[in-house]
Design a protein around this motif. Structure first.
Motif, PDB file in Angstrom:
ATOM      1  N   ARG A 168       0.800  -1.218   0.000  1.00  0.00           N
ATOM      2  CA  ARG A 168       0.000   0.000   0.000  1.00  0.00           C
ATOM      3  C   ARG A 168       0.840   1.279   0.000  1.00  0.00           C
ATOM      4  N   GLY A 169       2.147   1.179   0.376  1.00  0.00           N
ATOM      5  CA  GLY A 169       2.951   2.393   0.364  1.00  0.00           C
ATOM      6  C   GLY A 169       4.126   2.348   1.307  1.00  0.00           C
ATOM      7  N   LEU A 170       4.462   3.514   1.865  1.00  0.00           N
ATOM      8  CA  LEU A 170       5.651   3.674   2.699  1.00  0.00           C
ATOM      9  C   LEU A 170       5.319   4.308   4.044  1.00  0.00           C
ATOM     10  N   MET A 171       6.173   4.022   5.011  1.00  0.00           N
ATOM     11  CA  MET A 171       6.083   4.636   6.336  1.00  0.00           C
ATOM     12  C   MET A 171       7.474   4.993   6.812  1.00  0.00           C
ATOM     13  N   ALA A 172       7.589   6.064   7.594  1.00  0.00           N
ATOM     14  CA  ALA A 172       8.881   6.414   8.190  1.00  0.00           C
ATOM     15  C   ALA A 172       8.674   7.179   9.485  1.00  0.00           C
ATOM     16  N   ILE A 173       9.694   7.086  10.343  1.00  0.00           N
ATOM     17  CA  ILE A 173       9.759   7.882  11.567  1.00  0.00           C
ATOM     18  C   ILE A 173      11.088   8.643  11.513  1.00  0.00           C
ATOM     19  N   PRO A 174      11.114   9.839  10.936  1.00  0.00           N
ATOM     20  CA  PRO A 174      12.370  10.584  10.808  1.00  0.00           C
ATOM     21  C   PRO A 174      12.956  10.951  12.165  1.00  0.00           C
ATOM     22  N   ALA A 175      14.216  11.341  12.150  1.00  0.00           N
ATOM     23  CA  ALA A 175      14.879  11.797  13.373  1.00  0.00           C
ATOM     24  C   ALA A 175      14.082  12.943  13.982  1.00  0.00           C
ATOM     25  N   ILE A 184      10.361  19.055   7.372  1.00  0.00           N
ATOM     26  CA  ILE A 184       9.870  19.015   5.994  1.00  0.00           C
ATOM     27  C   ILE A 184      10.885  18.369   5.064  1.00  0.00           C
ATOM     28  N   GLN A 185      12.167  18.650   5.284  1.00  0.00           N
ATOM     29  CA  GLN A 185      13.209  18.069   4.430  1.00  0.00           C
ATOM     30  C   GLN A 185      13.174  16.545   4.495  1.00  0.00           C
ATOM     31  N   SER A 186      13.056  15.995   5.708  1.00  0.00           N
ATOM     32  CA  SER A 186      12.989  14.534   5.852  1.00  0.00           C
ATOM     33  C   SER A 186      11.742  13.971   5.188  1.00  0.00           C
ATOM     34  N   PHE A 187      10.623  14.624   5.393  1.00  0.00           N
ATOM     35  CA  PHE A 187       9.374  14.142   4.824  1.00  0.00           C
ATOM     36  C   PHE A 187       9.380  14.233   3.297  1.00  0.00           C
ATOM     37  N   GLU A 188       9.984  15.269   2.768  1.00  0.00           N
ATOM     38  CA  GLU A 188      10.044  15.397   1.311  1.00  0.00           C
ATOM     39  C   GLU A 188      10.918  14.311   0.691  1.00  0.00           C
ATOM     40  N   GLN A 189      11.926  13.845   1.424  1.00  0.00           N
ATOM     41  CA  GLN A 189      12.740  12.729   0.932  1.00  0.00           C
ATOM     42  C   GLN A 189      11.881  11.477   0.792  1.00  0.00           C
ATOM     43  N   LEU A 190      11.013  11.243   1.786  1.00  0.00           N
ATOM     44  CA  LEU A 190      10.144  10.070   1.719  1.00  0.00           C
ATOM     45  C   LEU A 190       9.096  10.243   0.628  1.00  0.00           C
ATOM     46  N   GLN A 191       8.608  11.452   0.463  1.00  0.00           N
ATOM     47  CA  GLN A 191       7.639  11.721  -0.600  1.00  0.00           C
ATOM     48  C   GLN A 191       8.247  11.401  -1.969  1.00  0.00           C
ATOM     49  N   THR A 192       9.510  11.746  -2.157  1.00  0.00           N
ATOM     50  CA  THR A 192      10.192  11.439  -3.413  1.00  0.00           C
ATOM     51  C   THR A 192      10.263   9.927  -3.638  1.00  0.00           C
ATOM     52  N   CYS A 193      10.575   9.184  -2.571  1.00  0.00           N
ATOM     53  CA  CYS A 193      10.613   7.720  -2.659  1.00  0.00           C
ATOM     54  C   CYS A 193       9.230   7.175  -3.007  1.00  0.00           C
ATOM     55  N   SER A 220       2.202  19.010   4.908  1.00  0.00           N
ATOM     56  CA  SER A 220       2.673  19.911   3.851  1.00  0.00           C
ATOM     57  C   SER A 220       3.534  19.173   2.834  1.00  0.00           C
ATOM     58  N   ALA A 221       4.162  18.072   3.264  1.00  0.00           N
ATOM     59  CA  ALA A 221       5.034  17.290   2.377  1.00  0.00           C
ATOM     60  C   ALA A 221       4.292  16.151   1.681  1.00  0.00           C
ATOM     61  N   GLY A 222       2.993  16.000   1.951  1.00  0.00           N
ATOM     62  CA  GLY A 222       2.220  15.016   1.207  1.00  0.00           C
ATOM     63  C   GLY A 222       1.734  13.798   1.964  1.00  0.00           C
ATOM     64  N   SER A 223       1.858  13.769   3.283  1.00  0.00           N
ATOM     65  CA  SER A 223       1.398  12.614   4.045  1.00  0.00           C
ATOM     66  C   SER A 223      -0.080  12.327   3.790  1.00  0.00           C
ATOM     67  N   THR A 224      -0.423  11.036   3.700  1.00  0.00           N
ATOM     68  CA  THR A 224      -1.824  10.642   3.580  1.00  0.00           C
ATOM     69  C   THR A 224      -2.325   9.970   4.855  1.00  0.00           C
ATOM     70  N   MET A 225      -1.414   9.741   5.814  1.00  0.00           N
ATOM     71  CA  MET A 225      -1.798   9.151   7.093  1.00  0.00           C
ATOM     72  C   MET A 225      -0.874   9.667   8.179  1.00  0.00           C
TER      73      MET A 225
END
Length: 237
Positions: A168-175, A184-193, A220-225
């Motif tokens: 269904r997709g990706l999940m992350a817990i950034p630093a 936002i920088q960390s989240f945008e990296q995951l959004q790119t992935c 703001s970086a595109g999270s859906t959950m």
């Protein structure tokens, strides 16, 4: 049997849940997004089943747990609430994978082929496929679970071939960071992935990122959950 609740207890959880949804709506508005695109996962780990029942009474249906045996016990206690969707969001030990496969609707923390293989084998044949998110260690922290960015394609390919799993997709817990720009920088990296993965698997639809401390940056970086626990259930002991 569903745990009994006091009116005062229900109001407290209800007010916090209402505030959490309002926060999501405001963040979505600021990001020029529709809040209906964003799912709130109420993270109920370490909290009693009465807390979950209180949130349920206020309309919440998606709940996240991190500790297998604790979660299995609560799922049994709340079995009468058949429309709850249970997400496992913690690290998965091989000796607990069968319990995860047999009791949850979603697993957000698959980070290696070994675990994906076990979940696929241990998911009962008459159950619907288990919804899976690949957990990515986007901040490359040694003590944190998750695969590396360059491991995503191989793991996604394996999961896509599993009959009892649905990618269904990706999940992350950034630093952890209090700096919105760093968040936002960390989240945008995951959004790119996520965008790269979606180009190969158009059916994927879930980008799980953002918790109580960084909901605005994640949206703001595109999270859906977004996974919110403290702001709904209070500080964990």
């Amino acid at each position: 049997m569903t745990p009994q609740l006091t009116d005062k207890y229900m109001v407290t959880i209800a007010e916090r849940l209402t505030s959490a949804y309002a926060r999501i709506a405001n963040a979505a508005k600021n990001a020029q997004r529709n809040s209906s695109e964003i799912t709130l996962l109420a993270v109920s780990k370490t909290k009693p089943s009465t807390d979950i029942a209180a949130a349920y009474e206020h309309g919440q249906r998606q709940f996240g747990e991190s500790y297998v045996q604790e979660a299995v016990d609560k799922i049994a206690q709340l079995s009468a609430l058949s429309d709850i969707t249970w997400h496992f969001i913690g690290p998965i030990q091989s000796n607990k994978s069968a319990l995860v496969a047999q009791h949850f609707d979603w697993v957000q923390s698959v980070d290696r082929i070994k675990i994906a293989k076990r979940l696929n084998t241990q998911r009962l044949a008459d159950f619907p496929p288990l919804n899976v998110l690949i957990q990515v260690n986007i901040s490359t922290e040694e003590a944190k679970s998750g695969c590396s960015v360059d491991q995503i394609p191989e793991l996604a390919e394996f999961i896509s071939q599993c009959e009892q799993l649905t990618l269904r997709g990706l999940m992350a817990i950034p630093a952890k960071s209090d700096d919105p720009a760093e968040q936002i920088q960390s989240f945008e990296q995951l959004q790119t992935c996520f965008d790269k993965l979606k180009a190969q698997y158009p059916h994927i639809d879930t980008l799980s990122m953002g918790m109580s401390g960084d909901v605005e940056a994640a949206i703001s970086a595109g999270s859906t959950m977004v996974r919110i626990g403290t702001d709904i259930f209070g500080t964990r002991t």
